[in-house]
Design an enzyme around this catalytic site. Structure first.
Site, PDB file in Angstrom:
ATOM      1  N   ASP A  67      46.775  41.099  38.137  1.00 36.83           N
ATOM      2  CA  ASP A  67      46.179  40.871  36.646  1.00 36.83           C
ATOM      3  C   ASP A  67      46.147  42.191  36.098  1.00 36.83           C
ATOM      4  O   ASP A  67      46.376  43.227  36.881  1.00 36.83           O
ATOM      5  CB  ASP A  67      44.627  40.209  36.974  1.00 36.83           C
ATOM      6  CG  ASP A  67      44.018  40.824  38.299  1.00 36.83           C
ATOM      7  OD1 ASP A  67      44.436  42.000  38.568  1.00 36.83           O
ATOM      8  OD2 ASP A  67      43.019  40.246  38.544  1.00 36.83           O
ATOM      9  N   ASN A 136      32.006  35.309  43.113  1.00 38.15           N
ATOM     10  CA  ASN A 136      31.943  33.472  42.468  1.00 38.15           C
ATOM     11  C   ASN A 136      33.155  33.114  43.066  1.00 38.15           C
ATOM     12  O   ASN A 136      33.256  31.989  42.572  1.00 38.15           O
ATOM     13  CB  ASN A 136      31.828  33.840  41.071  1.00 38.15           C
ATOM     14  CG  ASN A 136      32.950  34.344  40.113  1.00 38.15           C
ATOM     15  OD1 ASN A 136      33.822  34.773  41.019  1.00 38.15           O
ATOM     16  ND2 ASN A 136      33.012  34.288  38.955  1.00 38.15           N
ATOM     17  N   HIS A 138      36.417  33.945  42.514  1.00 34.20           N
ATOM     18  CA  HIS A 138      37.598  34.266  41.914  1.00 34.20           C
ATOM     19  C   HIS A 138      38.384  34.843  42.843  1.00 34.20           C
ATOM     20  O   HIS A 138      38.383  35.930  43.498  1.00 34.20           O
ATOM     21  CB  HIS A 138      37.382  34.878  40.605  1.00 34.20           C
ATOM     22  CG  HIS A 138      37.114  36.302  40.507  1.00 34.20           C
ATOM     23  ND1 HIS A 138      36.036  37.047  39.832  1.00 34.20           N
ATOM     24  CD2 HIS A 138      37.581  37.362  40.850  1.00 34.20           C
ATOM     25  CE1 HIS A 138      35.930  38.093  40.143  1.00 34.20           C
ATOM     26  NE2 HIS A 138      36.781  38.310  40.563  1.00 34.20           N
ATOM     27  N   GLU A 143      38.790  32.370  37.327  1.00 32.45           N
ATOM     28  CA  GLU A 143      37.265  32.020  37.576  1.00 32.45           C
ATOM     29  C   GLU A 143      37.174  30.472  38.020  1.00 32.45           C
ATOM     30  O   GLU A 143      37.900  30.168  37.646  1.00 32.45           O
ATOM     31  CB  GLU A 143      36.664  32.620  36.202  1.00 32.45           C
ATOM     32  CG  GLU A 143      37.091  34.089  35.630  1.00 32.45           C
ATOM     33  CD  GLU A 143      35.866  34.973  36.592  1.00 32.45           C
ATOM     34  OE1 GLU A 143      35.351  34.548  37.573  1.00 32.45           O
ATOM     35  OE2 GLU A 143      35.825  36.133  35.910  1.00 32.45           O
TER      36      GLU A 143
HETATM   37  C1  GLP Z   1      38.275  41.987  40.440  1.00 32.38           C
HETATM   38  C2  GLP Z   1      39.747  41.617  40.707  1.00 32.38           C
HETATM   39  C3  GLP Z   1      40.106  40.769  41.749  1.00 32.38           C
HETATM   40  C4  GLP Z   1      39.420  41.347  42.860  1.00 32.38           C
HETATM   41  C5  GLP Z   1      37.879  41.011  42.784  1.00 32.38           C
HETATM   42  C6  GLP Z   1      36.958  41.641  43.846  1.00 32.38           C
HETATM   43  O1  GLP Z   1      37.758  41.634  39.324  1.00 32.38           O
HETATM   44  N1  GLP Z   1      40.451  40.881  39.254  1.00 32.38           N
HETATM   45  O2  GLP Z   1      41.476  40.761  42.012  1.00 32.38           O
HETATM   46  O3  GLP Z   1      39.826  40.842  44.100  1.00 32.38           O
HETATM   47  O4  GLP Z   1      37.470  41.212  41.330  1.00 32.38           O
HETATM   48  O5  GLP Z   1      36.872  43.110  43.570  1.00 32.38           O
HETATM   49  P1  GLP Z   1      36.141  44.021  44.525  1.00 32.38           P
HETATM   50  O6  GLP Z   1      37.276  44.308  45.421  1.00 32.38           O
HETATM   51  O7  GLP Z   1      35.892  45.206  43.693  1.00 32.38           O
HETATM   52  O8  GLP Z   1      35.085  43.532  45.079  1.00 32.38           O
END
Ligand code: GLP
Length: 245
Positions: A67, A136, A138, A143
């Protein structure tokens, strides 16, 4: 889904890196799907150390990131392109032309979504997709409520995601409200998935993933329908988990 339980973030990073290194060594032309966020940073560090010490080569590897924020160019330190260059690509012998991330500043964002989806297909698909998980549920930036049939698309970020990601920005107002992400169907097409889960803040998500039903209101739950998913999760993330239910 196979669950590997580890002690903490460091052990998770070590195991994940070993997993990826073995794949790259056995299959130098692998298409790796990569993720951003705090979770994979430790893994990337170990990949770099291993490259420097043991010479694991990424010359023939192709990567596809999940992304990108809409509105941030690759020169913006908060863009995922910048993140990937800094945290991984700049330190490997990978050909940057073979590292793909959706463009958040394409003139025609819908066309960019289509282009990215086709690019993955043209390269024969992702062999191993590394994933983190949002609180959540995702995955990528898909989402809750995202269709399981979705391909690469534009999303409005959930307020909770904007809040969670504000830690990377100077303040919450600077966090983009939209992103471009591989869809759920795109992610499910990858041949293999490696999901990393660390910390107490992911404990609830881990419970829902492991014991909950498959539902679009918890995007990661779709992974239960994928034939080849390995989860590496630390103790804080799995605490209280009913392993068999
Ligand atoms: C972000 C990214 C995801 C990631 C997730 C968790 O928003 N777009 O690809 O896996 O949230 O993030 P973190 O690893 O900082 O907890």
């Amino acid at each position: 889904m196979k669950l590997i339980e580890v002690k903490d973030y460091n052990e998770m990073s070590q195991k994940a890196a070993e997993y990826i290194i073995e794949k790259v060594r056995n299959y130098p032309r692998i298409n790796l799907g990569l993720a951003t966020g705090g979770t994979p940073v430790g893994t990337y560090k170990i990949l770099i150390e291993d490259h420097q010490k043991n010479g694991t080569s990424y010359q023939e590897v192709t990567t596809f990131n999940l992304d990108e924020y809409i509105g941030l160019s690759g020169n913006n330190p908060n863009s995922y392109r910048y993140f990937m260059n800094e945290k991984l690509f700049n330190h490997l012998d990978i050909n940057k032309n073979n590292t793909f991330i959706p463009s958040g500043v394409a003139k025609d964002i819908q066309a960019e979504c289509l282009r990215y989806e086709q690019l993955i297909t043209q390269h024969g698909g992702v062999d191993l997709q590394l994933l983190g998980i949002g609180q959540n549920g995702h995955i990528g930036f898909n989402e809750p409520g995202t269709s399981f049939q979705s391909n690469t698309h534009v999303v409005d970020l959930a307020p909770s995601t904007i809040k969670a990601n504000a830690r990377f920005f100077d303040n919450e107002e600077e966090v983009p409200t939209k992103a471009i992400t591989m869809g759920i169907a795109t992610i499910m097409k990858s041949k293999e998935i490696l999901l990393l889960v660390s910390g107490e803040s992911k404990n609830d998500a881990m419970h829902k993933l492991w014991n909950g039903e498959v539902t679009e209101s918890f995007p990661a739950s779709i992974l239960k329908n994928h034939p080849y998913v390995t989860i590496i999760a630390d103790q804080a993330a799995v605490a209280g988990l009913k392993m068999h239910s």
